[in-house]
Every structure is written in C-alpha cells, then in structure tokens.
Design a protein around this motif. Structure first.
Motif, PDB file in Angstrom:
ATOM      1  N   LEU A  40      31.780 -15.823   9.044  1.00 21.06           N
ATOM      2  CA  LEU A  40      32.117 -16.891   9.435  1.00 21.06           C
ATOM      3  C   LEU A  40      31.515 -17.836   8.196  1.00 21.06           C
ATOM      4  N   GLY A  41      32.719 -18.715   7.770  1.00 21.65           N
ATOM      5  CA  GLY A  41      32.455 -19.615   6.916  1.00 21.65           C
ATOM      6  C   GLY A  41      31.640 -20.824   7.121  1.00 21.65           C
ATOM      7  N   ALA A  42      31.071 -21.536   6.270  1.00 23.19           N
ATOM      8  CA  ALA A  42      30.335 -22.784   6.628  1.00 23.19           C
ATOM      9  C   ALA A  42      31.377 -23.900   7.236  1.00 23.19           C
ATOM     10  N   ASP A  43      32.657 -23.737   6.925  1.00 18.70           N
ATOM     11  CA  ASP A  43      33.563 -24.572   7.406  1.00 18.70           C
ATOM     12  C   ASP A  43      34.229 -24.343   8.919  1.00 18.70           C
ATOM     13  N   GLY A  44      33.593 -23.107   9.630  1.00 21.04           N
ATOM     14  CA  GLY A  44      33.566 -22.673  10.635  1.00 21.04           C
ATOM     15  C   GLY A  44      34.909 -21.501  10.801  1.00 21.04           C
ATOM     16  N   THR A  64      42.044 -10.225   7.818  1.00 21.25           N
ATOM     17  CA  THR A  64      42.580 -11.301   8.628  1.00 21.25           C
ATOM     18  C   THR A  64      41.640 -12.610   8.715  1.00 21.25           C
ATOM     19  N   ARG A  65      42.651 -13.697   8.549  1.00 19.94           N
ATOM     20  CA  ARG A  65      42.137 -15.054   8.464  1.00 19.94           C
ATOM     21  C   ARG A  65      42.975 -15.903   9.706  1.00 19.94           C
ATOM     22  N   ASN A  66      43.816 -15.315  10.245  1.00 18.49           N
ATOM     23  CA  ASN A  66      44.620 -16.258  11.455  1.00 18.49           C
ATOM     24  C   ASN A  66      43.714 -16.502  12.377  1.00 18.49           C
ATOM     25  N   PRO A  67      43.275 -17.957  12.608  1.00 21.79           N
ATOM     26  CA  PRO A  67      42.694 -18.429  13.449  1.00 21.79           C
ATOM     27  C   PRO A  67      43.066 -18.043  15.068  1.00 21.79           C
ATOM     28  N   HIS A  68      44.289 -17.909  15.073  1.00 22.99           N
ATOM     29  CA  HIS A  68      44.957 -17.802  16.626  1.00 22.99           C
ATOM     30  C   HIS A  68      44.649 -16.134  16.790  1.00 22.99           C
ATOM     31  N   HIS A  72      38.989 -14.926  19.948  1.00 25.64           N
ATOM     32  CA  HIS A  72      38.266 -13.972  20.921  1.00 25.64           C
ATOM     33  C   HIS A  72      37.121 -13.679  20.332  1.00 25.64           C
ATOM     34  N   LEU A  73      36.982 -13.379  18.877  1.00 22.46           N
ATOM     35  CA  LEU A  73      35.904 -12.878  18.144  1.00 22.46           C
ATOM     36  C   LEU A  73      34.598 -14.140  18.313  1.00 22.46           C
ATOM     37  N   ARG A  74      35.019 -15.320  18.766  1.00 21.13           N
ATOM     38  CA  ARG A  74      33.827 -16.094  18.575  1.00 21.13           C
ATOM     39  C   ARG A  74      32.956 -15.858  19.793  1.00 21.13           C
ATOM     40  N   GLU A  79      25.776 -19.463  19.814  1.00 16.07           N
ATOM     41  CA  GLU A  79      26.198 -20.725  20.151  1.00 16.07           C
ATOM     42  C   GLU A  79      26.143 -21.976  19.260  1.00 16.07           C
ATOM     43  N   ASN A  80      25.389 -21.644  18.235  1.00 16.11           N
ATOM     44  CA  ASN A  80      25.122 -22.960  17.383  1.00 16.11           C
ATOM     45  C   ASN A  80      26.151 -22.709  16.184  1.00 16.11           C
ATOM     46  N   ALA A  81      27.044 -21.942  16.297  1.00 14.77           N
ATOM     47  CA  ALA A  81      27.684 -21.538  15.410  1.00 14.77           C
ATOM     48  C   ALA A  81      28.705 -22.703  14.777  1.00 14.77           C
ATOM     49  N   PRO A  82      29.167 -22.916  13.615  1.00 14.66           N
ATOM     50  CA  PRO A  82      29.909 -24.045  13.348  1.00 14.66           C
ATOM     51  C   PRO A  82      31.439 -24.075  14.050  1.00 14.66           C
TER      52      PRO A  82
END
Length: 86
Positions: A40-44, A64-68, A72-74, A79-82
């Motif tokens: 997880l990058g600092a930018d979320g 893979t960097r495709n947010p879509h 599901h991996l979030r 819970e306090n992740a960017p």
C-alpha cells in the motif's frame, strides 16, 4: 518465502532512496495460488506482486496496480489505512 523476502528487501532499499515512494504497508499473502506481496502506497494505491515458481526457479513475476482488480484486497488492510486515490 525467499522470493517474497527478496522483493521486500528491494522495496525497503528503494524507499530509503526515494522517500516519497515508500510503501506504508507490505504484507505477504497468497495470490491466485502463488506466493505474493500486497503493498500500500502513501497515496492509498494498492499493488500486488506474485511469483510463479517451477522446479525451484522463478518462471514468472506478476504485478498488478489496477485499482478495480485490487479493491477486494482492502479487506486485508488495517482500518486506518490510507484511502485509495480518487
């Protein structure tokens, strides 16, 4: 396990050189049956890296960097992740 540690080491070295690129979180996990790393990058932004191993050798590396595809991996993040970039 050795491969995951290798990539984690590369990420740590890169983050020392480029402080704006330092991952906030890196977690080992299995991705599609392969050993992998979720970062997880600092930018979320999420990124995954997994490796395919055959006969004790790395035969493929998948990133893979495709947010879509990664949304599901979030569930694996604290819970306090960017928040993801908008």
């Amino acid at each position: 396990d050795r491969v995951a540690r290798f990539f984690a080491g590369i990420a740590a070295k890169r983050s020392r050189l480029y402080t704006d690129a330092a991952p906030v979180l890196a977690r080992r996990l299995t991705l599609n049956g392969l050993p992998g790393l979720l970062s997880l990058g600092a930018d979320g932004a999420l990124q995954t890296l997994s490796v395919e191993i055959a006969a004790g050798r790395v035969v493929a590396v998948y990133m893979t960097r495709n947010p879509h595809k990664l949304a599901h991996l979030r569930a694996y993040l604290p819970e306090n992740a960017p928040a993801p970039p908008s």
